[in-house]
Design an enzyme around this catalytic site. Structure first.
Site, mmCIF file in Angstrom:
data_model
loop_
_atom_site.group_PDB
_atom_site.id
_atom_site.type_symbol
_atom_site.label_atom_id
_atom_site.label_comp_id
_atom_site.label_asym_id
_atom_site.label_seq_id
_atom_site.Cartn_x
_atom_site.Cartn_y
_atom_site.Cartn_z
ATOM 1 N N GLU A 1 -25.815 87.821 -2.403
ATOM 2 C CA GLU A 1 -24.756 87.633 -3.409
ATOM 3 C C GLU A 1 -24.429 88.885 -4.221
ATOM 4 O O GLU A 1 -24.426 88.842 -5.448
ATOM 5 C CB GLU A 1 -25.129 86.486 -4.360
ATOM 6 C CG GLU A 1 -25.388 85.183 -3.645
ATOM 7 C CD GLU A 1 -25.705 84.026 -4.591
ATOM 8 O OE1 GLU A 1 -25.796 84.244 -5.802
ATOM 9 O OE2 GLU A 1 -25.845 82.893 -4.094
ATOM 10 N N HIS B 1 -22.375 76.241 1.082
ATOM 11 C CA HIS B 1 -22.311 75.254 -0.002
ATOM 12 C C HIS B 1 -20.856 74.790 -0.049
ATOM 13 O O HIS B 1 -20.017 75.429 -0.704
ATOM 14 C CB HIS B 1 -22.732 75.872 -1.333
ATOM 15 C CG HIS B 1 -24.138 76.377 -1.330
ATOM 16 N ND1 HIS B 1 -25.215 75.531 -1.162
ATOM 17 C CD2 HIS B 1 -24.646 77.624 -1.437
ATOM 18 C CE1 HIS B 1 -26.323 76.243 -1.195
ATOM 19 N NE2 HIS B 1 -26.013 77.511 -1.350
#
Ligand code: XIL
Length: 455
Positions: free
Chosen positions: A261, A337
């Site tokens: 990330e 996700h």
């Protein structure tokens, strides 16, 4: 003048008296400050252990006033036993039935409904019919690993959770115990004990381990955030951390997320201004990959990030980064996700296409599929329609993954086993059921969707 002034005072006093009496009418100074919640119907259902055609219904409505409750068994045969709390209803004919409980109190009425499906073998658990026990996920997926996450207390506890890890999955990731804040809690002191428990368990049970994640801005220990040395000392410390960790797990961990990330979500997706970027410069990611490659040339190295399907611009930023890493990177981890209603298949496919065209391995990582992205706080169970929509999305993701060339395949990892263990419950703070097993370890329609995606 004097009189006018006196009149004005009187007028003011009158207005005040009026408004005071008004406000005291509206807001009593004593008594309940909050109105009690309106009555809400609630019930649970289970299949009778002694007869697969019999449903056991329990009214779990709780309310502080007397209320009336009315069942609708959805044209199932009428109740065969009408106990005070548990009702037994027999469904002889195959079909789909909607069962509802309507409660009324104080002039307010509320209904809860659930669907059940009955086939020739009886009531289908979780409305999933067909025998899901003929194959496990890992056996059905013959060309890639099927992964999940765990925590060290779970692997040591035994029981159903441990059983499912071993029977269904062949790739294991630590949910949070192989991140820097746990493995390197204070300068010079490594703690691999929790990660070791997970890795030992995986090895003992023939599972691969995916290491997650060496560098993540959200799991950086505070001593690193507040590092007091020079930038050069910081970089040496990071090299030591990556080298020590990879050497510790050499031969036991097949792959690592080196950086997780790194991009901002906002316009242009700049690199996050993490402490690593501040102290090591914009090419900190490349440096970390180089440290990892030097420490263990055999381990597979991944860059991992989220929203790669839903955000084409973030996807582009990520692909530009991996292009700049050249041979130092082996694969792309696309966190999945997602939700039952998006991102689209075309956007998921674009992640696969971009990875395949670069000759990299693809990890569909961190798969969970929200069933309540609307964040409706009043839903108390997963409806059959939502469960089926979620099933279709599981199927779609698996189909896309399964169709990529063999050389690009690596693993598809789900971020959790049971719905009630999902990190999403805390993250979004609303009810949801994002995984393939329910709270009681029953296989959900999502599980069937995963298997169907492989066909
Ligand atoms: C989450 C874990 O599930 C939580 O238990 C932990 O508290 C925080 O991290 N993206 C990632 C994962 O890369 O590491 C995160 O996992 C979920 C989001």
């Amino acid at each position: 003048m004097k009189n006018t002034f006196r009149n004005l005072i009187c007028l003011l006093a009158l207005i005040m008296a009026f408004s005071c009496s008004n406000s005291s009418d509206d807001s009593p100074t004593s008594g309940p400050t909050e109105l009690p919640d309106a009555i809400r119907a609630s019930f649970e259902h289970a299949i009778s252990p002694s007869d697969p055609f019999v449903l056991l219904l329990t009214n779990t409505t709780s309310y502080y006033l007397p209320y009336t409750g009315m069942w609708d068994y959805g044209n199932g045969t009428t109740a065969i036993a009408d106990g005070t709390s548990v009702k037994e209803v027999r469904y002889d004919a195959a079909g789909r039935y909607t069962i509802s409980l309507t409660v009324s109190s104080d002039g307010i009425t509320n209904t809860m409904s659930k669907d059940i499906i009955v086939d020739e073998n009886g009531i289908c658990p979780n409305a999933v019919c067909g025998d899901l026990n003929t194959s496990s996920l890992k056996d059905a997926a013959t060309t890639f690993s099927v992964g999940t996450i765990t925590r060290s207390p779970y692997v040591n506890a035994g029981g159903k959770h441990t059983e499912i890890l071993v029977s269904e999955f062949n790739n294991l990731t630590s949910e949070y115990e192989m991140k820097m804040n746990v493995m390197y809690p204070s300068e010079g002191n490594y703690d691999f004990s929790a990660g070791d428990a997970i890795v030992d368990f995986a090895q003992a049970n023939g599972m691969n381990v995916h290491g997650h994640a060496l560098i993540w801005h959200n799991a950086t220990p505070s001593w690193v955030e507040n590092f007091s040395g020079t930038d050069a000392e910081f970089e040496t410390m990071v090299e030591d951390y990556i080298t020590t960790t990879l050497e510790h797990y050499k031969g036991k961990v097949r792959s690592w997320d080196v950086v997780n990330e790194a991009f901002e979500d906002g316009s242009g997706h700049p690199l996050r201004n993490s402490v690593f970027r501040q102290k090591m410069g914009d090419d900190y990611i490349k440096k970390c990959f180089q440290f990892a490659r030097n420490a263990d040339p055999d381990v597979l190295l991944f860059y991992n990030d989220y929203n790669m399907a839903s955000s084409p611009t973030k996807r582009e930023a990520m692909f530009n980064l991996v292009d700049s890493l050249g041979d130092l990177v082996d694969g792309v981890g696309a966190q999945m996700h997602i939700s039952y209603n998006g991102p689209s298949a075309a956007n998921i496919q674009a992640v696969a296409d971009g990875t395949v065209s670069r000759n990299l391995k693809l990890h569909f990582a961190e798969l969970d599929i929200r069933a309540n992205p609307e964040e409706d706080t009043s839903v108390s169970s997963l409806s059959t329609d939502r469960a089926n929509a979620q099933k279709e999305k599981y199927k779609e993701v698996v189909q896309i993954y399964n169709a990529i060339p063999l050389d690009n395949k690596f693993a598809l990892t789900v971020w959790g086993v049971r719905d009630n263990e999902s990190w999403l419950l805390d993250f979004w703070g609303v009810p949801d059921w994002p995984l393939m097993f329910d709270e009681d370890y029953n296989k959900k329609p999502a599980y069937a969707g995963f298997l169907e995606g492989l066909q």
